[in-house]
Enzyme design. Structure first.
Site, PDB file in Angstrom:
ATOM      1  CG  HIS A   1      -2.649   2.566  -2.315  1.00  0.00           C
ATOM      2  ND1 HIS A   1      -2.645   2.395  -0.952  1.00  0.00           N
ATOM      3  CD2 HIS A   1      -3.802   1.997  -2.757  1.00  0.00           C
ATOM      4  CE1 HIS A   1      -3.763   1.767  -0.585  1.00  0.00           C
ATOM      5  NE2 HIS A   1      -4.470   1.499  -1.663  1.00  0.00           N
TER       6      HIS A   1
ATOM      7  CG  ASN B   1       0.338  -3.816  13.426  1.00  0.00           C
ATOM      8  OD1 ASN B   1       0.841  -3.015  14.214  1.00  0.00           O
ATOM      9  ND2 ASN B   1      -0.511  -3.449  12.468  1.00  0.00           N
TER      10      ASN B   1
ATOM     11  CD  GLN C   1      -2.573  -1.101   2.694  1.00  0.00           C
ATOM     12  OE1 GLN C   1      -3.562  -0.387   2.871  1.00  0.00           O
ATOM     13  NE2 GLN C   1      -2.085  -1.866   3.651  1.00  0.00           N
TER      14      GLN C   1
ATOM     15  CB  CYS D   1      -0.091  17.349 -24.068  1.00  0.00           C
ATOM     16  SG  CYS D   1      -0.613  17.133 -22.346  1.00  0.00           S
TER      17      CYS D   1
ATOM     18  CB  THR E   1      -1.567  -2.604   6.932  1.00  0.00           C
ATOM     19  OG1 THR E   1      -2.634  -1.755   6.481  1.00  0.00           O
ATOM     20  CG2 THR E   1      -2.085  -4.026   7.047  1.00  0.00           C
ATOM     21  CB  SER E   2      -4.083   0.709  10.777  1.00  0.00           C
ATOM     22  OG  SER E   2      -4.471   1.389   9.589  1.00  0.00           O
TER      23      SER E   2
ATOM     24  CG  ASP F   1       7.932   3.516   1.083  1.00  0.00           C
ATOM     25  OD1 ASP F   1       7.534   3.319   2.243  1.00  0.00           O
ATOM     26  OD2 ASP F   1       8.182   2.577   0.291  1.00  0.00           O
TER      27      ASP F   1
HETATM   28  C1  BV8 Z   1     -11.462   2.605  -3.865  1.00  0.00           C
HETATM   29  C2  BV8 Z   1      -1.776   6.827  -1.374  1.00  0.00           C
HETATM   30  C3  BV8 Z   1     -13.106   1.826  -5.408  1.00  0.00           C
HETATM   31  C4  BV8 Z   1      -1.891   8.256  -0.937  1.00  0.00           C
HETATM   32  C5  BV8 Z   1      -3.511   5.774  -0.089  1.00  0.00           C
HETATM   33  C6  BV8 Z   1     -16.333   3.590   3.713  1.00  0.00           C
HETATM   34  C7  BV8 Z   1     -16.115   2.264   4.064  1.00  0.00           C
HETATM   35  C8  BV8 Z   1     -15.172   1.499   3.396  1.00  0.00           C
HETATM   36  C9  BV8 Z   1     -14.431   2.048   2.348  1.00  0.00           C
HETATM   37  C10 BV8 Z   1     -14.654   3.351   2.024  1.00  0.00           C
HETATM   38  C11 BV8 Z   1     -15.592   4.118   2.685  1.00  0.00           C
HETATM   39  N1  BV8 Z   1     -15.577   5.351   2.124  1.00  0.00           N
HETATM   40  C12 BV8 Z   1     -14.636   5.378   1.138  1.00  0.00           C
HETATM   41  C13 BV8 Z   1     -14.103   4.169   1.073  1.00  0.00           C
HETATM   42  C14 BV8 Z   1     -13.073   3.718   0.142  1.00  0.00           C
HETATM   43  C15 BV8 Z   1     -11.724   4.309   0.545  1.00  0.00           C
HETATM   44  C16 BV8 Z   1     -11.375   3.964   1.969  1.00  0.00           C
HETATM   45  O1  BV8 Z   1     -11.008   2.840   2.272  1.00  0.00           O
HETATM   46  N2  BV8 Z   1     -11.491   4.972   2.871  1.00  0.00           N
HETATM   47  C17 BV8 Z   1     -11.165   4.724   4.259  1.00  0.00           C
HETATM   48  C18 BV8 Z   1     -10.569   5.993   4.857  1.00  0.00           C
HETATM   49  C19 BV8 Z   1     -12.437   4.291   4.978  1.00  0.00           C
HETATM   50  N3  BV8 Z   1     -10.791   3.668  -0.354  1.00  0.00           N
HETATM   51  C20 BV8 Z   1     -10.551   4.241  -1.543  1.00  0.00           C
HETATM   52  O2  BV8 Z   1     -10.980   5.296  -1.902  1.00  0.00           O
HETATM   53  C21 BV8 Z   1      -9.684   3.404  -2.471  1.00  0.00           C
HETATM   54  N4  BV8 Z   1     -10.331   3.306  -3.752  1.00  0.00           N
HETATM   55  O3  BV8 Z   1     -12.010   2.042  -2.947  1.00  0.00           O
HETATM   56  O4  BV8 Z   1     -11.947   2.619  -5.176  1.00  0.00           O
HETATM   57  C22 BV8 Z   1     -12.659   0.493  -5.838  1.00  0.00           C
HETATM   58  C23 BV8 Z   1     -12.654  -0.569  -4.922  1.00  0.00           C
HETATM   59  C24 BV8 Z   1     -12.266  -1.816  -5.357  1.00  0.00           C
HETATM   60  C25 BV8 Z   1     -11.884  -2.001  -6.689  1.00  0.00           C
HETATM   61  C26 BV8 Z   1     -11.877  -0.926  -7.574  1.00  0.00           C
HETATM   62  C27 BV8 Z   1     -12.265   0.342  -7.156  1.00  0.00           C
HETATM   63  C28 BV8 Z   1      -8.340   4.067  -2.679  1.00  0.00           C
HETATM   64  C29 BV8 Z   1      -7.614   4.151  -1.364  1.00  0.00           C
HETATM   65  C30 BV8 Z   1      -6.162   4.570  -1.615  1.00  0.00           C
HETATM   66  C31 BV8 Z   1      -5.838   5.820  -0.846  1.00  0.00           C
HETATM   67  N5  BV8 Z   1      -4.396   6.102  -0.988  1.00  0.00           N
HETATM   68  N6  BV8 Z   1      -2.207   5.968  -0.297  1.00  0.00           N
HETATM   69  C32 BV8 Z   1      -0.644   8.709  -0.227  1.00  0.00           C
HETATM   70  O5  BV8 Z   1       0.096   7.877   0.328  1.00  0.00           O
HETATM   71  O6  BV8 Z   1      -0.433   9.931  -0.225  1.00  0.00           O
HETATM   72  S1  BV8 Z   1      -3.995   5.050   1.347  1.00  0.00           S
HETATM   73  C33 BV8 Z   1      -2.793   5.312   2.505  1.00  0.00           C
HETATM   74  O7  BV8 Z   1      -3.418   5.204   3.763  1.00  0.00           O
HETATM   75  C34 BV8 Z   1      -1.765   4.222   2.528  1.00  0.00           C
HETATM   76  O8  BV8 Z   1      -1.375   3.848   1.247  1.00  0.00           O
HETATM   77  C35 BV8 Z   1      -2.434   3.117   3.283  1.00  0.00           C
HETATM   78  O9  BV8 Z   1      -3.238   2.347   2.430  1.00  0.00           O
HETATM   79  C36 BV8 Z   1      -3.310   3.889   4.221  1.00  0.00           C
HETATM   80  C37 BV8 Z   1      -2.653   3.976   5.580  1.00  0.00           C
HETATM   81  O10 BV8 Z   1      -2.808   2.737   6.156  1.00  0.00           O
HETATM   82  P1  BV8 Z   1      -1.534   1.913   6.687  1.00  0.00           P
HETATM   83  O11 BV8 Z   1      -0.577   1.684   5.591  1.00  0.00           O
HETATM   84  O12 BV8 Z   1      -2.091   0.733   7.359  1.00  0.00           O
HETATM   85  O13 BV8 Z   1      -0.813   2.878   7.709  1.00  0.00           O
HETATM   86  P2  BV8 Z   1      -1.303   3.270   9.175  1.00  0.00           P
HETATM   87  O14 BV8 Z   1      -0.468   4.408   9.615  1.00  0.00           O
HETATM   88  O15 BV8 Z   1      -2.787   3.369   9.191  1.00  0.00           O
HETATM   89  O16 BV8 Z   1      -0.934   1.985  10.074  1.00  0.00           O
HETATM   90  C38 BV8 Z   1       0.421   1.635  10.268  1.00  0.00           C
HETATM   91  C39 BV8 Z   1       0.407   0.332  11.030  1.00  0.00           C
HETATM   92  O17 BV8 Z   1       1.753  -0.111  11.169  1.00  0.00           O
HETATM   93  C40 BV8 Z   1      -0.157   0.462  12.440  1.00  0.00           C
HETATM   94  O18 BV8 Z   1      -1.068  -0.596  12.666  1.00  0.00           O
HETATM   95  C41 BV8 Z   1       1.079   0.306  13.349  1.00  0.00           C
HETATM   96  O19 BV8 Z   1       0.773  -0.367  14.543  1.00  0.00           O
HETATM   97  C42 BV8 Z   1       1.968  -0.543  12.479  1.00  0.00           C
HETATM   98  N7  BV8 Z   1       3.411  -0.389  12.728  1.00  0.00           N
HETATM   99  C43 BV8 Z   1       4.095   0.763  13.013  1.00  0.00           C
HETATM  100  N8  BV8 Z   1       5.419   0.480  13.075  1.00  0.00           N
HETATM  101  C44 BV8 Z   1       5.559  -0.850  12.815  1.00  0.00           C
HETATM  102  C45 BV8 Z   1       4.287  -1.400  12.588  1.00  0.00           C
HETATM  103  N9  BV8 Z   1       4.103  -2.697  12.303  1.00  0.00           N
HETATM  104  C46 BV8 Z   1       5.200  -3.482  12.242  1.00  0.00           C
HETATM  105  N10 BV8 Z   1       6.454  -3.030  12.454  1.00  0.00           N
HETATM  106  C47 BV8 Z   1       6.666  -1.725  12.746  1.00  0.00           C
HETATM  107  N11 BV8 Z   1       7.928  -1.295  12.950  1.00  0.00           N
HETATM  108 ZN    ZN Z   2       0.279  15.343 -21.351  1.00  0.00          ZN
END
Ligand code: BV8
Ligand code: ZN
Length: 249
Positions: A126, A220, A107, A157, A195-196, A110
Site C-alpha cells: 500500500h 492476532n 499492508q 515540473c 490484520t482484521s 509506516d
Molecule cells: C483495489 C493505505 C482493485 C492508506 C490502505 C467491496 C468488497 C470488497 C472489496 C471492495 C469493496 N468495495 C471496494 C473494495 C476494494 C477496497 C476494499 O477492500 N474496501 C474495503 C473497505 C471493503 N480495496 C481497494 O480499494 C484496494 N484497491 O481493490 O483495487 C484491484 C484489486 C486487485 C488487483 C488490482 C486492483 C486498495 C486498498 C488499499 C487502501 N489503503 N492503506 C493509509 O494507510 O492511509 S488500507 C489500510 O486499511 C491498511 O493499509 C490496511 O490494509 C487496512 C486496515 O486493515 P488492518 O491493517 O488489518 O488494520 P485493522 O486496524 O483493521 O486491524 C488490526 C488488527 O490487528 C486487528 O485484527 C487487531 O485485533 C490486531 N492487533 C492489534 N494489536 C495487535 C494485533 N494483532 C497482533 N498483535 C498485536 N499487538
Molecule cells: Zn512532476
C-alpha cells in the site's frame, strides 16, 4: 519475553512447521505495528479530527481538499516518526537475514519493517508514508520532511505532490500484485499477522496461499474476518509470538 514454559503447545507446532516447511511468507497489517505505538485503523486510530480515516485515504478526498489530506498524512508521519520497530519486526528481519526464501508483504505504510532491517524481500503493497509522488509527471521522491502542511510541489515540473500511498479505490504499483501472486503460489508456511482482514485484495491472500498448499497461521489478539482461512490461530501479541516462532534451533 516468552519462553517454552509460557508458550502454548500450538506455538511449538507452528515453530516446527516454519523450521521444516519450505518458504515462509508473512502478511502484516496494522496490528503488527501496534506494539510500536502506531494506532490501528479499527482501534481509536480509526478517527482523526472526528473524520473516519478511511474517508480521508481516498483520491476523492485529495481532489476535494489536498491541504486537509496532507495535514492528515503529516499527522501520521509525525506520529510514526516517534515509533521504533518492535520485537516482531526485528524477529522477522533477523529471520530474513538467515533465510533467503522469507518474504514480507505488508499492508502498513509506516516503514517500520524497513527500519527493522527488512530492506529486501519486502513488498509495501500500500506504499509508504515516506514517499511522495507527483500528480502530474509521476516523479516519486523520498520525503521525510515533517515541517510542511500544504501540498509540496514537484521539483521537476512544479506539479502537486501526493503521498505515494494506495488509497481506497486505487490500484497498485506496476508488478506488485504479480509479485504477490507468485509468492502465494510457493506453498510453505504463511503467517498472517495483525490484520482484521477487512481490506481487499490483501484479505484474500491467505485463502489463495492455502489453496496452493501453504499452511496458514493467524497471529492476532482476536479473530479476524478471515480466521476461517487459517490452519492455526495464535491469540497473542505479534511482538511476543514472532520472536518465539522464529527462534533458530
Ligand atoms: C483495489 C493505505 C482493485 C492508506 C490502505 C467491496 C468488497 C470488497 C472489496 C471492495 C469493496 N468495495 C471496494 C473494495 C476494494 C477496497 C476494499 O477492500 N474496501 C474495503 C473497505 C471493503 N480495496 C481497494 O480499494 C484496494 N484497491 O481493490 O483495487 C484491484 C484489486 C486487485 C488487483 C488490482 C486492483 C486498495 C486498498 C488499499 C487502501 N489503503 N492503506 C493509509 O494507510 O492511509 S488500507 C489500510 O486499511 C491498511 O493499509 C490496511 O490494509 C487496512 C486496515 O486493515 P488492518 O491493517 O488489518 O488494520 P485493522 O486496524 O483493521 O486491524 C488490526 C488488527 O490487528 C486487528 O485484527 C487487531 O485485533 C490486531 N492487533 C492489534 N494489536 C495487535 C494485533 N494483532 C497482533 N498483535 C498485536 N499487538
Ligand atoms: Zn512532476
Amino acid at each position: 519475553m516468552v519462553n517454552s514454559s509460557t508458550a502454548r503447545p500450538e506455538w511449538d507446532v507452528v515453530r516446527e512447521l516454519i523450521r521444516g516447511r519450505g518458504p515462509l511468507t508473512v502478511l502484516t497489517g496494522a496490528g503488527a505495528s501496534a506494539e510500536s505505538g502506531v494506532p490501528t485503523f479499527r482501534g481509536a486510530g480509526g478517527l482523526w479530527r472526528e473524520r473516519d480515516v478511511m474517508s480521508l485515504a481516498t483520491p476523492e478526498a485529495f481532489r476535494e481538499d489536498p491541504r486537509l489530506v496532507w495535514e492528515f498524512y503529516q499527522y501520521r508521519r509525525r506520529e510514526v516518526a516517534t515509533c521504533a520497530p518492535n520485537d516482531g519486526h526485528l524477529a522477522l528481519a533477523r529471520h530474513q537475514s538467515r533465510h533467503a526464501d522469507t518474504w514480507i508483504i505488508t499492508q502498513n505504510v509506516d516503514g517500520l519493517n524497513r527500519a527493522a532491517g527488512s530492506t529486501e524481500r519486502l513488498i509495501e503493497m500500500h506504499g509508504s508514508l515516506w514517499w511522495t509522488r507527483c500528480t502530474s509527471c509521476g516523479l516519486r521522491v523520498y520525503n521525510d520532511d515533517l515541517g510542511f502542511d500544504t501540498p509540496p510541489r514537484c521539483s521537476a515540473c512544479c506539479g502537486m505532490v501526493r503521498p505515494d500511498i494506495v488509497w481506497f479505490g486505487e490500484g497498485f504499483h506496476e508488478g506488485v500484485i504479480e509479485s504477490i501472486v507468485a509468492l502465494l503460489a510457493r506453498g510453505g508456511t504463511m503467517l498472517i499477522v495483525g490484520t482484521s482482514g477487512a481490506v481487499y485484495p490483501a484479505a484474500g491472500f491467505a485463502a489463495a496461499a492455502r489453496a496452493q498448499g501453504a499452511v496458514t497461521v493467524e497471529i492476532n489478539l482476536e479473530a479476524s474476518f478471515i480466521a476461517d482461512d487459517m490452519d492455526y490461530v495464535l491469540r497473542a501479541p505479534s511482538g511476543e509470538v514472532l520472536p518465539y516462532l522464529l527462534t533458530e534451533p
